[in-house]
Design a protein around this motif. Sequence first.
Motif, PDB file in Angstrom:
ATOM      1  N   PHE A 262      17.611  -6.135  -3.082  1.00 50.89           N
ATOM      2  CA  PHE A 262      16.417  -6.031  -2.246  1.00 50.89           C
ATOM      3  C   PHE A 262      15.180  -5.687  -3.081  1.00 50.89           C
ATOM      4  O   PHE A 262      14.124  -6.321  -2.953  1.00 50.89           O
ATOM      5  CB  PHE A 262      16.650  -4.961  -1.174  1.00 50.89           C
ATOM      6  N   VAL A 263      15.310  -4.703  -3.971  1.00 50.78           N
ATOM      7  CA  VAL A 263      14.180  -4.299  -4.814  1.00 50.78           C
ATOM      8  C   VAL A 263      13.744  -5.456  -5.717  1.00 50.78           C
ATOM      9  O   VAL A 263      12.544  -5.742  -5.854  1.00 50.78           O
ATOM     10  CB  VAL A 263      14.551  -3.067  -5.661  1.00 50.78           C
ATOM     11  N   LEU A 264      14.710  -6.135  -6.313  1.00 50.58           N
ATOM     12  CA  LEU A 264      14.382  -7.263  -7.193  1.00 50.58           C
ATOM     13  C   LEU A 264      13.689  -8.377  -6.418  1.00 50.58           C
ATOM     14  O   LEU A 264      12.729  -8.997  -6.904  1.00 50.58           O
ATOM     15  CB  LEU A 264      15.653  -7.793  -7.865  1.00 50.58           C
ATOM     16  N   PHE A 265      14.159  -8.635  -5.215  1.00 49.43           N
ATOM     17  CA  PHE A 265      13.547  -9.692  -4.400  1.00 49.43           C
ATOM     18  C   PHE A 265      12.133  -9.301  -3.978  1.00 49.43           C
ATOM     19  O   PHE A 265      11.228 -10.152  -3.964  1.00 49.43           O
ATOM     20  CB  PHE A 265      14.412  -9.966  -3.173  1.00 49.43           C
ATOM     21  N   GLU A 266      11.940  -8.019  -3.629  1.00 48.93           N
ATOM     22  CA  GLU A 266      10.622  -7.570  -3.171  1.00 48.93           C
ATOM     23  C   GLU A 266       9.570  -7.683  -4.272  1.00 48.93           C
ATOM     24  O   GLU A 266       8.375  -7.795  -3.993  1.00 48.93           O
ATOM     25  CB  GLU A 266      10.689  -6.125  -2.671  1.00 48.93           C
ATOM     26  N   GLN A 267      10.001  -7.643  -5.522  1.00 44.73           N
ATOM     27  CA  GLN A 267       9.065  -7.779  -6.631  1.00 44.73           C
ATOM     28  C   GLN A 267       8.512  -9.196  -6.743  1.00 44.73           C
ATOM     29  O   GLN A 267       7.451  -9.394  -7.339  1.00 44.73           O
ATOM     30  CB  GLN A 267       9.757  -7.411  -7.957  1.00 44.73           C
ATOM     31  N   ARG A 268       9.205 -10.153  -6.135  1.00 43.62           N
ATOM     32  CA  ARG A 268       8.847 -11.560  -6.338  1.00 43.62           C
ATOM     33  C   ARG A 268       8.293 -12.232  -5.095  1.00 43.62           C
ATOM     34  O   ARG A 268       7.596 -13.237  -5.204  1.00 43.62           O
ATOM     35  CB  ARG A 268      10.068 -12.331  -6.838  1.00 43.62           C
ATOM     36  N   THR A 269       8.604 -11.723  -3.921  1.00 44.73           N
ATOM     37  CA  THR A 269       8.174 -12.401  -2.703  1.00 44.73           C
ATOM     38  C   THR A 269       6.712 -12.090  -2.398  1.00 44.73           C
ATOM     39  O   THR A 269       6.242 -10.964  -2.623  1.00 44.73           O
ATOM     40  CB  THR A 269       9.053 -11.984  -1.501  1.00 44.73           C
ATOM     41  N   PRO A 270       5.947 -13.072  -1.887  1.00 46.33           N
ATOM     42  CA  PRO A 270       4.531 -12.829  -1.592  1.00 46.33           C
ATOM     43  C   PRO A 270       4.298 -11.997  -0.336  1.00 46.33           C
ATOM     44  O   PRO A 270       3.204 -11.458  -0.143  1.00 46.33           O
ATOM     45  CB  PRO A 270       3.970 -14.249  -1.423  1.00 46.33           C
ATOM     46  N   ASN A 271       5.289 -11.884   0.537  1.00 42.27           N
ATOM     47  CA  ASN A 271       5.144 -11.123   1.780  1.00 42.27           C
ATOM     48  C   ASN A 271       6.307 -10.138   1.918  1.00 42.27           C
ATOM     49  O   ASN A 271       7.188 -10.303   2.763  1.00 42.27           O
ATOM     50  CB  ASN A 271       5.126 -12.069   2.990  1.00 42.27           C
ATOM     51  N   PRO A 272       6.340  -9.099   1.080  1.00 39.11           N
ATOM     52  CA  PRO A 272       7.503  -8.199   1.063  1.00 39.11           C
ATOM     53  C   PRO A 272       7.641  -7.364   2.327  1.00 39.11           C
ATOM     54  O   PRO A 272       6.646  -6.963   2.940  1.00 39.11           O
ATOM     55  CB  PRO A 272       7.227  -7.307  -0.147  1.00 39.11           C
ATOM     56  N   LEU A 276       6.427  -2.601  -2.901  1.00 41.07           N
ATOM     57  CA  LEU A 276       6.847  -1.516  -3.784  1.00 41.07           C
ATOM     58  C   LEU A 276       5.705  -0.565  -4.096  1.00 41.07           C
ATOM     59  O   LEU A 276       5.939   0.577  -4.495  1.00 41.07           O
ATOM     60  CB  LEU A 276       7.435  -2.095  -5.076  1.00 41.07           C
ATOM     61  N   ARG A 277       4.453  -1.013  -3.890  1.00 42.37           N
ATOM     62  CA  ARG A 277       3.317  -0.107  -4.088  1.00 42.37           C
ATOM     63  C   ARG A 277       3.376   1.070  -3.115  1.00 42.37           C
ATOM     64  O   ARG A 277       2.818   2.125  -3.387  1.00 42.37           O
ATOM     65  CB  ARG A 277       2.001  -0.868  -3.898  1.00 42.37           C
ATOM     66  N   LEU A 401       1.468   9.110   3.724  1.00 43.75           N
ATOM     67  CA  LEU A 401       0.555   8.041   4.132  1.00 43.75           C
ATOM     68  C   LEU A 401      -0.749   8.045   3.339  1.00 43.75           C
ATOM     69  O   LEU A 401      -1.668   7.280   3.635  1.00 43.75           O
ATOM     70  CB  LEU A 401       0.250   8.167   5.626  1.00 43.75           C
ATOM     71  N   ILE A 402      -0.838   8.894   2.317  1.00 41.96           N
ATOM     72  CA  ILE A 402      -2.051   8.923   1.498  1.00 41.96           C
ATOM     73  C   ILE A 402      -2.230   7.602   0.758  1.00 41.96           C
ATOM     74  O   ILE A 402      -1.314   7.123   0.089  1.00 41.96           O
ATOM     75  CB  ILE A 402      -1.996  10.086   0.478  1.00 41.96           C
ATOM     76  N   GLY A 403      -3.401   7.023   0.885  1.00 43.84           N
ATOM     77  CA  GLY A 403      -3.719   5.814   0.139  1.00 43.84           C
ATOM     78  C   GLY A 403      -3.042   4.552   0.620  1.00 43.84           C
ATOM     79  O   GLY A 403      -3.177   3.513  -0.006  1.00 43.84           O
ATOM     80  N   VAL A 404      -2.313   4.603   1.729  1.00 48.80           N
ATOM     81  CA  VAL A 404      -1.633   3.419   2.244  1.00 48.80           C
ATOM     82  C   VAL A 404      -2.646   2.503   2.921  1.00 48.80           C
ATOM     83  O   VAL A 404      -3.441   2.953   3.743  1.00 48.80           O
ATOM     84  CB  VAL A 404      -0.523   3.809   3.250  1.00 48.80           C
ATOM     85  N   ASP A 405      -2.621   1.224   2.567  1.00 48.39           N
ATOM     86  CA  ASP A 405      -3.480   0.257   3.230  1.00 48.39           C
ATOM     87  C   ASP A 405      -3.120   0.190   4.710  1.00 48.39           C
ATOM     88  O   ASP A 405      -1.956   0.363   5.088  1.00 48.39           O
ATOM     89  CB  ASP A 405      -3.290  -1.116   2.581  1.00 48.39           C
ATOM     90  N   GLN A 406      -4.125  -0.078   5.552  1.00 48.58           N
ATOM     91  CA  GLN A 406      -3.883  -0.099   6.994  1.00 48.58           C
ATOM     92  C   GLN A 406      -2.746  -1.041   7.374  1.00 48.58           C
ATOM     93  O   GLN A 406      -1.964  -0.748   8.273  1.00 48.58           O
ATOM     94  CB  GLN A 406      -5.165  -0.527   7.731  1.00 48.58           C
ATOM     95  N   ARG A 407      -2.626  -2.167   6.684  1.00 47.69           N
ATOM     96  CA  ARG A 407      -1.609  -3.137   7.065  1.00 47.69           C
ATOM     97  C   ARG A 407      -0.208  -2.663   6.702  1.00 47.69           C
ATOM     98  O   ARG A 407       0.789  -3.241   7.157  1.00 47.69           O
ATOM     99  CB  ARG A 407      -1.891  -4.487   6.410  1.00 47.69           C
ATOM    100  N   ASP A 408      -0.091  -1.614   5.894  1.00 43.33           N
ATOM    101  CA  ASP A 408       1.224  -1.096   5.498  1.00 43.33           C
ATOM    102  C   ASP A 408       1.577   0.223   6.193  1.00 43.33           C
ATOM    103  O   ASP A 408       2.594   0.831   5.859  1.00 43.33           O
ATOM    104  CB  ASP A 408       1.268  -0.868   3.978  1.00 43.33           C
TER     105      ASP A 408
END
Length: 503
Positions: A262-272, A276-277, A401-408
Amino acid sequence: MTEDVDARRPAAPETDQATNPDPRRWLALTFIAISQLMVVLDATIVNIALPDAQQALGINDVDRQWIVTAYTLAFGGLLLFGGRIADYTGRKRTFIIGLAGFAVASAVGGLATEAWMLFAARALQGVFAALLAPAALSLIAVTFTAPKERARAFGVFGAIAGGGAAIGLLLGGVLTEFASWRWTLGINVPIAVIAIAGAVWVVRESKAGGSTRYDIPGILLASAGLMALVYGFTRAAEPDKGWDDPLTIALLVGAVVLLVAFVLFEQRTPNPLLPLRVVLDRNRGGAYLTFLFVGAGLFAMFLFLTFYFQIVLGYSPIRAGLAFLPFSFCVIVMAGVASQLLPRVGPRPLMLIGLAMATTGMLLLTRIGPESQYWTVVFPALMVMGLGLALVFIPASSTALIGVDQRDTGVASATLNTAQQVGGSIGTALLTTVYTQSVTGYLADSAQGEPDRALQNLAFIDGYQTAFVWGGGFLFAALVVVALLIRAKPSDLPVGDGAAVVA
């Protein structure tokens, strides 16, 4: 693969909230808090009713664990997906769907006439809780944008999260003793109806902008991995299975493989599913780890202290529930103090002090004996733990939730809940194992023939004390995490639209 029709433009409600706070935001918090109370209560309210439910439905000892496991598997396994659904579909809409589904599943469970009906209902509760929990937390994050107000809002949330479990034990005892075990599930229906009515009336909708495509491979890998992990630890805690059971080993190994994939895939997909940020930030990652260790440690207190009250001291279910009220009271009172201090001193000092107190309180429980006085032995430990954990719940929830973009926001909230669920599962397995080994070892060293009741109680106490030491170890591990990772300052707390500066 689906895409929200609003993806081409910013979500209007979030923009408005940044400059024009909702005048009914505190009323909205009331109904969000009611929903959170329902989810937290459900984690413990059913536990006291287990013997009655087992007898009524003819469930054998091997299968009874599914009353708990069916819920935790679905809840823990689908939380990340639920967080993304909240972000993309709309947090208010997801919140209401979660409430309605949870109420229906609870009603089915309360009316169950066969074991499979109860197991299925508990699994459905977990599915809808996985929608409800992250939606509730993210609604708080997008509704309260001023640092002081957000701290107070998270204070309410933290007080409920910390005190609700103990209240659930009391309410479960009252309902089981004076009504029926079925009402430990049925009580959710009126609570959900009230929360739905309030949410429709006062809660504002908000959703993520930009691309809203679902990460289907990520969903499958994460859900399967988390379910395998939760079930693996749960199976390890079963006396007739254990850590060397082939299926236990296969589940845990499979969980590691799936989650690494899952972690490896999330590094590559454009819409995780989980960018991981969200988790690799120092402060947020520290908050998630803190919740994982605190969840594991608290299991020692709630589970084994419940056994101590009822098995050794002979408390009724109601009296056992009442014995936990000082813990809930201290969490609620100190949560208000923590919410006032958080914008002034930041999360780190509060969490360090709180975890030091919580660790001390847990270790104080090792003084219990077969004839201990509640007010001189247990009560002080519960007070110290309750006061300390209130200083952890509120700052950790906000830091996550510090620094999390609204969409995340939804998936970040779901990650926090996932950490708690996984922590609780790990605590269940490890602490049950060390408890069982301690009791068995004590009886083997002491018994000459069949042990009498007094010797059994001494063996149980030895097991409880060992579990409390391990529980204190988990809380101390959380303290170390905070000391090493949390660096957020008061100025880093969310301002404006919720996108804060990350330390």
